[in-house]
Design a protein around this motif. Structure first.
Motif, short mmCIF file in Angstrom:
data_model
loop_
_atom_site.label_atom_id
_atom_site.label_comp_id
_atom_site.label_asym_id
_atom_site.label_seq_id
_atom_site.Cartn_x
_atom_site.Cartn_y
_atom_site.Cartn_z
N VAL A 253 13.87 29.51 -9.47
CA VAL A 253 12.97 30.36 -8.69
C VAL A 253 12.90 31.75 -9.31
CG1 VAL A 253 12.62 31.48 -6.45
CG2 VAL A 253 13.31 29.08 -6.56
N PHE A 254 14.05 32.29 -9.69
CA PHE A 254 14.08 33.61 -10.31
C PHE A 254 13.30 33.62 -11.62
CE2 PHE A 254 16.04 36.51 -13.38
CZ PHE A 254 15.87 37.72 -12.72
N ALA A 255 13.48 32.57 -12.45
CA ALA A 255 12.77 32.50 -13.72
C ALA A 255 11.27 32.40 -13.51
CB ALA A 255 13.27 31.30 -14.52
N ALA A 256 10.84 31.68 -12.48
CA ALA A 256 9.40 31.55 -12.22
C ALA A 256 8.79 32.86 -11.76
CB ALA A 256 9.17 30.47 -11.17
N VAL A 257 9.57 33.67 -11.04
CA VAL A 257 9.05 34.93 -10.51
C VAL A 257 9.21 36.08 -11.51
CG1 VAL A 257 9.32 36.65 -8.67
CG2 VAL A 257 9.45 34.22 -8.13
N ALA A 258 10.32 36.10 -12.23
CA ALA A 258 10.65 37.26 -13.05
C ALA A 258 9.94 37.30 -14.38
CB ALA A 258 12.17 37.30 -13.29
N THR A 259 9.62 36.15 -14.98
CA THR A 259 8.98 36.16 -16.29
C THR A 259 7.57 36.74 -16.18
OG1 THR A 259 8.32 33.86 -15.88
CG2 THR A 259 10.28 34.22 -17.22
N PRO A 260 7.19 37.63 -17.10
CA PRO A 260 5.88 38.30 -16.99
C PRO A 260 4.71 37.34 -17.05
CG PRO A 260 7.30 39.41 -18.57
CD PRO A 260 7.98 38.12 -18.23
N SER A 261 4.75 36.36 -17.97
CA SER A 261 3.63 35.43 -18.10
C SER A 261 3.65 34.34 -17.05
CB SER A 261 3.65 34.79 -19.49
OG SER A 261 4.87 34.09 -19.70
N GLN A 262 4.83 33.99 -16.55
CA GLN A 262 5.01 32.97 -15.51
C GLN A 262 4.44 31.61 -15.92
OE1 GLN A 262 3.40 34.61 -11.89
NE2 GLN A 262 5.05 36.09 -11.66
N ASP A 263 4.43 31.34 -17.21
CA ASP A 263 4.01 30.03 -17.68
C ASP A 263 5.21 29.09 -17.68
OD1 ASP A 263 5.02 29.85 -20.81
OD2 ASP A 263 4.59 31.90 -20.14
N PRO A 264 5.00 27.78 -17.64
CA PRO A 264 6.12 26.83 -17.55
C PRO A 264 7.07 26.92 -18.74
CG PRO A 264 4.06 25.74 -16.98
CD PRO A 264 3.70 27.09 -17.51
N PHE A 265 6.55 27.14 -19.95
CA PHE A 265 7.42 27.17 -21.12
C PHE A 265 8.38 28.36 -21.05
CE2 PHE A 265 8.57 28.45 -25.40
CZ PHE A 265 8.97 27.24 -25.96
#
Length: 275
Positions: A197-209
């Motif tokens: 959940v954190f990775a999905a929200v925190a990454t700027p591009s929010q792409d799956p890769f």
């Protein structure tokens, strides 16, 4: 007030380290800028103007702010040993003497983990750019501003770097006795879910890769942290209690089983004398 003064002193030292690193980044702006923009040059060329992917400067003052941002990014990376140490040094006075021994271990592990996270972010930045720029219609030209790209690169570098520090804090909490391996093991599923959940929200591009690139290595690091906590707790259970290692204001642990055995022995001897 003592804590506030200590916080002020630590902040001043961290800022001075950042300023010194930023000066170095300003001096070596050319090679640092060439290094930072490499992920953008690896995106598909068909959406770029004239078949060449160049960043666009929109305003008069953008050139100055580009130099300043690049210098700050480089300064934060260069001075990471300084401000990471200041964070730990602010917490360390609240620990016991035997717990402060882990200061240098924390510093020696924190800096490589932060740089490892930044390196992984650098290697995966072009993947997110390719996904979203590739979604542009074929008859359009993508013009990416320098400020937008630097904001994206800065967020990627620091989010990855700081996220890789979280398993280290779990290990340090275990070493000082705040967090046990049993509690870590019981919270494993919740922890893995929280990382995704954190990775999905925190990454700027929010792409799956990019999300997987951040989440999967972080989970692996948390597994290593759990293994370290397991062996530390098992060693602590087997090790004898050494009261000489305790500070003057630290209470020595009580062996309740030994105390119960002594009391039971005393009661039996008292009964024998009565008979």
């Amino acid at each position: 007030m003592d804590h506030l003064r200590e916080l002020r002193n630590r902040l001043i030292k961290a800022i001075l380290g950042l300023v010194a690193g930023a000066i170095i980044g300003w001096i070596f702006f050319g090679p640092i800028w060439d290094f930072i923009k490499q992920p953008y040059t690896r995106i598909p060329q068909e959406h770029c103007l004239g078949g060449k992917c160049d960043l666009v400067v929109h305003g008069i003052f953008d050139g100055f702010f580009v130099h300043l941002k690049v210098a700050l990014i480089a300064g934060a990376l260069i001075s990471s040993p300084i401000w990471l140490y200041q964070i730990w040094a602010f917490v360390a006075p609240g620990l016991y003497k035997r717990e402060r021994r882990w200061t240098y271990t924390f510093l020696c592990a924190a800096v490589p983990l932060f740089l490892l996270g930044g390196a992984l972010a650098y290697l995966t930045m072009d993947k997110g750019l390719k996904i979203f720029i590739g979604l542009a219609p074929g008859d359009t030209t993508v013009l990416v501003g320098v400020q937008d790209y630097l904001g994206y690169a800065q967020a990627m570098l620091f989010i990855f770097g700081l996220t890789f520090e979280l398993p280290l804090f779990v290990v340090m909490l275990n070493l000082v006795g705040v967090l046990t391996h049993q509690r870590i093991r019981k919270s494993r599923r919740l922890l893995i879910f929280g990382v995704f959940v954190f990775a999905a929200v925190a990454t700027p591009s929010q792409d799956p890769f990019t999300m997987l690139a951040l989440a999967l290595p972080t989970i692996v690091l948390f597994e290593f942290a759990e293994v370290i906590a397991f062996f530390h707790d098992r060693h602590k259970e087997r090790a004898p209690v050494m009261d000489d290692d305790l500070s003057d204001d630290e209470a020595s642990p009580l062996d309740l089983e030994a105390i119960d055995a002594e009391l039971e022995k005393g009661e039996l001897e008292k009964g024998d004398r009565t008979r």
